[in-house]
Design an enzyme around this catalytic site. Structure first.
Site, short mmCIF file in Angstrom:
data_model
loop_
_atom_site.label_atom_id
_atom_site.label_comp_id
_atom_site.label_asym_id
_atom_site.label_seq_id
_atom_site.Cartn_x
_atom_site.Cartn_y
_atom_site.Cartn_z
N ASP A 5 -5.36 10.06 10.11
CA ASP A 5 -4.05 9.54 10.48
C ASP A 5 -3.51 10.18 11.74
OD1 ASP A 5 -3.16 7.58 8.41
OD2 ASP A 5 -3.67 9.25 7.10
N GLU A 58 0.86 -1.19 0.00
CA GLU A 58 0.00 0.00 0.00
C GLU A 58 0.89 1.24 0.00
OE1 GLU A 58 -4.01 -1.70 2.25
OE2 GLU A 58 -2.86 -0.10 3.20
#
Lengths: 410, 267
Positions: free
Chosen positions: B60, B49
């Site tokens: 995040d 990824e």
């Protein structure tokens, strides 16, 4: 400017905005990570079940009356009108609300929702600190734990409000990521929410964020326009010709505009922060100079570069220093029902001084943007025309900023 | 058949689970990313990824926020990421590459152009953190036409009804976010994860990758037991952060961490 879409704004048409999925035409939506989806659905369902519930409405209205001090006056600014020499200028006095700005209308509503949802903890993002103070205030009153996220740049600019929040029992977390302003505070609030989603209610301060926030914040703030409409009819026997309000995220503007949308003869002007001038690129005017994109849960006009990175913004006013805007404003712009313009930092500061000297009302720097444009526009109107400017907040919090600009340390 | 499905089918036949590392494209500098991808494959990665850097990565934690900032300091764009994958693919024909990021950079490029360019660069799948299936109806058809897998997230808070809908919208695999929080925040609870993965499996047969909170070989191995794949990000990105000026130290660190996970998962 293209041609105006051939839409008749009726109550029935407006009742479908936003759609069931939270879309205002192509704008709005629910662009968040999956963890938040169930909470947003829960909030939406709760709100829809409560918004017409007589007990909820009664409780909200009673708080607005007895705790906030509503209705706020619609004040005829006689001397200012005479000096400007155009339209009759009225000020909707949201600065007289408890906590000094329109923000509290919304935090009262959302804190009630938190109570009905059984959430013991609230979080909020804030730029100028007005929404943070309004959140900390209702949290104190309702005995909710409260944490406010604020960019460290704004913590510096708005020290007075930071201390107010602390006195009210809130924890203020200075956000050091990114540009250290309102957008980063919102990122950090979303991060907190995703982590503490079970016990936490996120009180978003403006008509942005994922569905249902733009809708419910609009509904809570619409009391401004409902009152103004009725007050104008009482004082002048008719509707105003123009409405003017500053637009950061756009909650005070949508609050004033919304009850007038179907009155198509009433012109609406949203005033964005032109910063150092649109041409310099140093501004916070996504509706005037941005393009549609995705940030903080909704599709709207944004200040984004061609690669999709959010641009840093500039405004003398912390509360307008935000790269996005509520999706309903994006829609009203495209539908050509509202006009969006900008004024510079300098113009806003001039308006701040003029309103203070001429009417003895010291407006917030955010509000001063609306005033600056309103005075320009009023001068071009006839003396039998009526303009309402939303005096969305008082300027005590900005005295340090203005003094600094004057080279005075206090 | 998509490269992701081929890979996951082969692993299943071999009785193994997928090891899926995440790094942010362009971190610490764009010219290193391709080399790091090859290192990840050498250390045992089955799928990679690649994060597309974004200025406001609100799902995040600080580790990946800072990785985005490092990548953006070099102006790493979506176009740059395509070039990196294209170059990687010339040497590695088999390892699927999934782009993971936020919607705005894709929105600015335009959905159709994005899908076509991703396919041309031989990207295999796309995971957009802030795009739930409900708002993806304009993008997914373009991904399908381009032969790209659309990977969606499932969270601890996702209802069974939504799980069914998300699985139907997904191809390749679904990404189960194992903890309530941002990337790199907390350690996962293995029993809770096992239970939720079991629920997903009872609803749909799409492979389930599990990410968030996997820090070491032991947690990788225990998650592998109950899922189809283990996604590991922040711990690798931390290694990059600690050795920003030393490519060989980064490669060594990635190799050591990932291969220990590989061994524990295969044991």
């Amino acid at each position: 400017m293209g041609t105006k879409p051939n839409i008749k704004f009726t109550e029935e048409f407006l009742s479908k905005i936003p759609s069931d999925t939270g879309h205002f035409g192509p704008y709005g939506g629910r662009f968040v990570s999956e963890t938040l989806m169930s909470s947003l659905t829960e909030l939406e369902q709760k709100y829809l079940s409560l918004k017409n519930d007589p007990d909820f409405v009664k409780e909200f209205d009673a708080d607005l009356a007895d705790y906030v001090g509503r209705p706020s006056p619609l004040y005829f600014a006689e001397r200012l009108t005479r000096e400007v020499g155009g339209a009759r200028i009225y000020l909707k006095r949201e600065d007289l609300n408890h906590t000094g700005a329109h923000k509290v209308n919304n935090t009262i509503g959302q804190a009630l929702l938190a109570k009905y949802l059984g959430k013991p903890r609230v979080i909020a993002e804030t730029g100028a600190g007005q929404h943070g103070v309004a959140s900390a205030t209702v949290a104190a009153r309702m005995n909710l734990e409260c944490k406010v996220f604020m960019g460290v740049e704004d913590v510096r600019r708005q020290a007075l409000n930071v201390y107010r929040m602390k006195l009210l029992g809130a924890e203020v977390e200075g956000v050091t990521s990114g540009t250290q302003t309102l957008k980063d505070a919102m990122n950090e609030a979303l991060r907190d929410w995703v982590t503490n989603v079970d016990n936490t209610f996120y009180i978003i301060g403006t008509v942005a964020g994922p569905h249902p926030y733009p809708m419910l914040v609009r509904d809570f703030q619409s009391v401004i326009g409902r009152e103004a409409r009725q007050q104008c009819i009482e004082k002048e026997g008719r509707l105003p010709d123009a409405l003017v309000a500053c637009v950061g995220g756009g909650s005070n503007a949508i609050g004033l505009f919304y009850p007038f949308i179907c009155d198509e003869d009433v012109e609406m002007y949203g005033v964005e922060a032109g910063g150092n001038g649109i041409e310099t690129g140093e501004h916070a005017a996504p509706l005037c100079a941005g393009k549609p994109g995705i940030l903080h849960g909704n599709r709207t006009y944004l200040m984004s570069d061609d690669n999709g990175q959010i641009k840093s913004t500039h405004s003398v006013s912390a509360g307008l220093d935000y790269p996005g805007v509520g999706p309903e404003h994006a829609w009203l712009k495209d539908m050509k029902r509202a006009n969006y313009v900008s004024v510079t930092d300098d113009e806003a500061l001039d308006a701040f001084r003029r309103m203070t000297l001429v009417e003895g009302i010291m407006p917030a720097l955010e509000t001063s943007h609306g005033i600056a444009y309103g005075l320009k526009k009023a001068a071009t109107m006839k003396s039998d025309q009526i303009m309402i400017i939303n005096l969305s907040g008082r300027g005590d919090k900005d005295i340090h900023t203005v003094a600094n600009i004057d080279g005075i340390s206090i | 058949m998509s490269r992701i499905k081929t890979t996951l089918d082969a692993l299943q036949s071999a009785g193994k689970k997928a090891l899926i590392p995440y790094i942010t494209g362009g971190d610490p500098k764009p010219e290193w990313t391709e080399g790091l991808m090859h290192s990840l494959v050498e250390a045992g990665a089955d799928i990679i990824e690649i994060g597309v850097p974004f200025s406001d990565p609100m799902a995040d934690g600080p580790v990946i926020q800072l990785a985005c900032e490092r990548a953006l300091a070099h102006d790493t764009s979506l176009s740059d990421i395509f070039s990196i994958v294209e170059s990687f693919r010339k040497k590695d024909k088999n390892t699927p590459v999934v782009l993971m990021g936020y919607l705005n950079p894709i929105e600015m490029m335009g959905y159709e152009i994005f899908a076509a360019r991703a396919a041309a660069a031989k990207v295999d799948g796309v995971l957009i953190v802030d795009l739930p299936p409900e708002d993806a109806d304009k993008l997914v058809p373009h991904l399908k036409v381009a032969g790209l897998d659309a990977i969606f997230l499932i969270a601890p808070t996702t209802t069974d009804e939504r799980i069914a809908s998300i699985c139907q919208h997904s191809s390749g695999y679904v990404y189960y976010v194992s903890v309530k929080g941002v990337t790199g925040s907390a350690s996962l609870n293995v029993e809770d994860v096992a239970e939720k993965v079991q629920t997903i499996k009872s609803i749909h047969d799409i492979p389930v990758g599990v990410g968030f909170g996997i820090r070491d070989a032991a947690s990788a191995a225990s998650v592998a037991k109950t899922s189809d794949g283990v996604i590991v990000g922040s711990v690798l990105v931390n290694l990059i952060a600690d050795n920003q000026d030393d490519l060989s130290a980064i490669k060594q660190g990635l190799h050591d961490t990932l291969s220990s996970m590989r061994q524990a998962m295969d044991a």
